[in-house]
Design a protein around this motif. Structure first.
Motif, short mmCIF file in Angstrom:
data_model
loop_
_atom_site.label_atom_id
_atom_site.label_comp_id
_atom_site.label_asym_id
_atom_site.label_seq_id
_atom_site.Cartn_x
_atom_site.Cartn_y
_atom_site.Cartn_z
N ARG A 6 -22.04 20.56 -17.41
CA ARG A 6 -20.83 20.92 -16.68
C ARG A 6 -21.09 22.20 -15.90
NH1 ARG A 6 -15.99 18.51 -18.04
NH2 ARG A 6 -16.46 16.30 -18.34
N PHE A 7 -20.28 22.45 -14.85
CA PHE A 7 -20.48 23.69 -14.08
C PHE A 7 -20.21 24.91 -14.95
CE2 PHE A 7 -18.89 27.08 -11.28
CZ PHE A 7 -20.04 27.26 -10.54
N ALA A 8 -19.14 24.82 -15.78
CA ALA A 8 -18.82 25.94 -16.65
C ALA A 8 -19.64 25.85 -17.92
CB ALA A 8 -17.33 25.94 -16.97
N SER A 9 -20.96 26.11 -17.77
CA SER A 9 -21.83 26.12 -18.95
C SER A 9 -22.87 27.19 -18.77
CB SER A 9 -22.50 24.75 -19.13
OG SER A 9 -23.40 24.50 -18.09
N GLY A 10 -23.61 27.46 -19.81
CA GLY A 10 -24.70 28.42 -19.69
C GLY A 10 -24.31 29.86 -19.92
N GLY A 11 -23.04 30.12 -20.21
CA GLY A 11 -22.63 31.50 -20.50
C GLY A 11 -22.88 32.44 -19.35
N THR A 12 -23.71 33.48 -19.61
CA THR A 12 -23.92 34.52 -18.60
C THR A 12 -24.90 34.09 -17.51
OG1 THR A 12 -25.67 35.43 -19.97
CG2 THR A 12 -23.49 36.39 -20.21
N PRO A 43 -18.99 32.10 -23.83
CA PRO A 43 -19.07 30.76 -24.43
C PRO A 43 -20.02 29.86 -23.64
CG PRO A 43 -16.93 31.18 -23.39
CD PRO A 43 -17.63 32.49 -23.50
N LEU A 44 -20.82 29.06 -24.37
CA LEU A 44 -21.89 28.29 -23.72
C LEU A 44 -21.36 27.10 -22.95
CD1 LEU A 44 -24.69 28.36 -26.42
CD2 LEU A 44 -24.35 29.83 -24.45
#
Lengths: 161, 200
Positions: free
Chosen positions: A107-113, A101-102
């Protein structure tokens, strides 16, 4: 008893600073998708921390803690991790597809892989360069000390590592 | 225009540093000149808006400088006794001049009539043959954040759109490190085998 590495001033400063440099390297790599940096830059900074430790404590003492063999295994693990992320994308459709998920932008929890790939590259580049530095240090000084001995001169104690 | 002048000044500085590195008879000066050229390059990266590259270049330059300094100081071979002849230096300077003239005509000023696109307007902005506009570069900027979720457009390109290229890059590093290990192995495989044969 020969003195290994540099003076205690340098050694103690290294004890203080090296850990912070290593943490900074991880920070640069893990926030690569938010700000300038990334796995390559982080790996090189990690290698810089290792170079500092090598210069301050000498190759032999550094090798007692971390050997080239270990570095090589970790290096290969990082490379395999990067390929595993690519294959995970293949499982989701295309080689290197961003299958996670993107998340929310900035946010830190972004960008997927992307963050995972940065982590794999950090491990790969960092361990690889550290291993080469270790190999270079031990090989170079061993050859030099042996050559000095063969000429009947006592080698610089600073290089006796 | 100001940035262009700065970049040109830094490029000239890099040229001079490279020439000094080649022509000096002192190994230590040569190493320091190479370092100066590298730091100038990372300054150029910063000026043209590539901080990601500048960070890597800067740190790597420091490591390379430390390594080369260690080699030079360990070898203690600080001078080449053979004096340089003026002819070689002259030829080198002439070659630099020819290269500069060729580059000047290739760039053809900054109006884009030369072989190279004008400064600050890369070929990727226009696509192949400058027919498609906007090119792939504008598409990356417009859609990168939405499609990859990465705020840093460089990482969106490096690890999502062009991740396959990055895999190649990582492979190059991996293989070169393997080569370094192979060269720096302290005991060759044959020597070790011979030792094992002799031992029992």
């Amino acid at each position: 008893m020969k003195h290994a590495g540099m003076t205690s001033i340098v050694q103690n400063t290294t004890r203080l600073v090296a850990g912070f440099i290593a943490v900074f390297a991880v920070y640069i790599a893990l926030t690569g998708h938010l700000s300038p940096g990334g796995g390559f830059a982080g790996g090189v900074i990690l290698a810089a921390a290792a170079a500092l430790v090598l210069l301050a404590f000498g190759g032999r003492r550094t090798q007692a803690v971390l050997s080239e063999g270990t570095c090589h295994v970790v290096d290969a693990a990082g490379a395999l991790g990067f390929v595993a992320i690519a294959l995970g994308g293949l499982g989701a459709g295309v080689f290197f597809a961003n299958f996670l998920p993107l998340g929310e932008l900035h946010r830190f929890a972004s960008g997927g892989t992307i963050a995972l790939a940065n982590l794999a590259i950090l491990v790969k580049v960092g361990a690889g360069l550290v291993g080469v530095l270790l190999a270079l240090a031990v090989y170079g000084t061993a050859r030099y000390v042996a050559a000095e001995r063969a000429r009947g001169e006592s080698p610089d104690p600073f290089l006796e590592i | 225009m100001g940035i262009e002048l700065l970049v040109v000044a830094l490029l000239v500085f890099m040229l001079i540093a490279a020439l000094v590195a080649v022509e000096t008879s002192d190994l230590l000066s040569a190493v320091i000149s190479i370092g100066a050229a590298g730091f100038a390059l990372s300054a150029i990266d910063l000026l043209v808006g590539a901080p990601d590259l500048a960070i890597t270049q800067l740190v790597f330059e420091v490591i390379a400088l430390v390594l080369l300094l260690c080699v030079v100081l360990t070898r203690r071979d600080t001078s080449v006794t053979q004096p340089r002849d003026a002819l070689r230096t002259g030829v080198a300077l002439l070659a630099c001049g020819v290269v500069l003239v060729i580059v000047f005509f290739a760039v053809g000023g900054t109006d884009g009539r030369g072989a190279l696109p004008p400064f600050g307007d890369p070929v990727l902005n226009h696509g192949p043959g400058a027919v498609v506009s906007p090119g792939v570069s504008a598409e990356y900027l417009a859609r990168g954040a939405r499609e990859t979720g990465a705020a840093n457009a460089v990482m969106a390109v490096l690890l999502d759109y062009r991740a396959y290229d990055t895999l190649g890059e990582a492979t190059i590093i991996f293989v070169s490190i393997l080569g370094a290990y192979a060269i720096l192995r302290r005991v060759g495989r044959r020597a070790a085998a011979r030792k094992e044969e002799a031992a029992p």
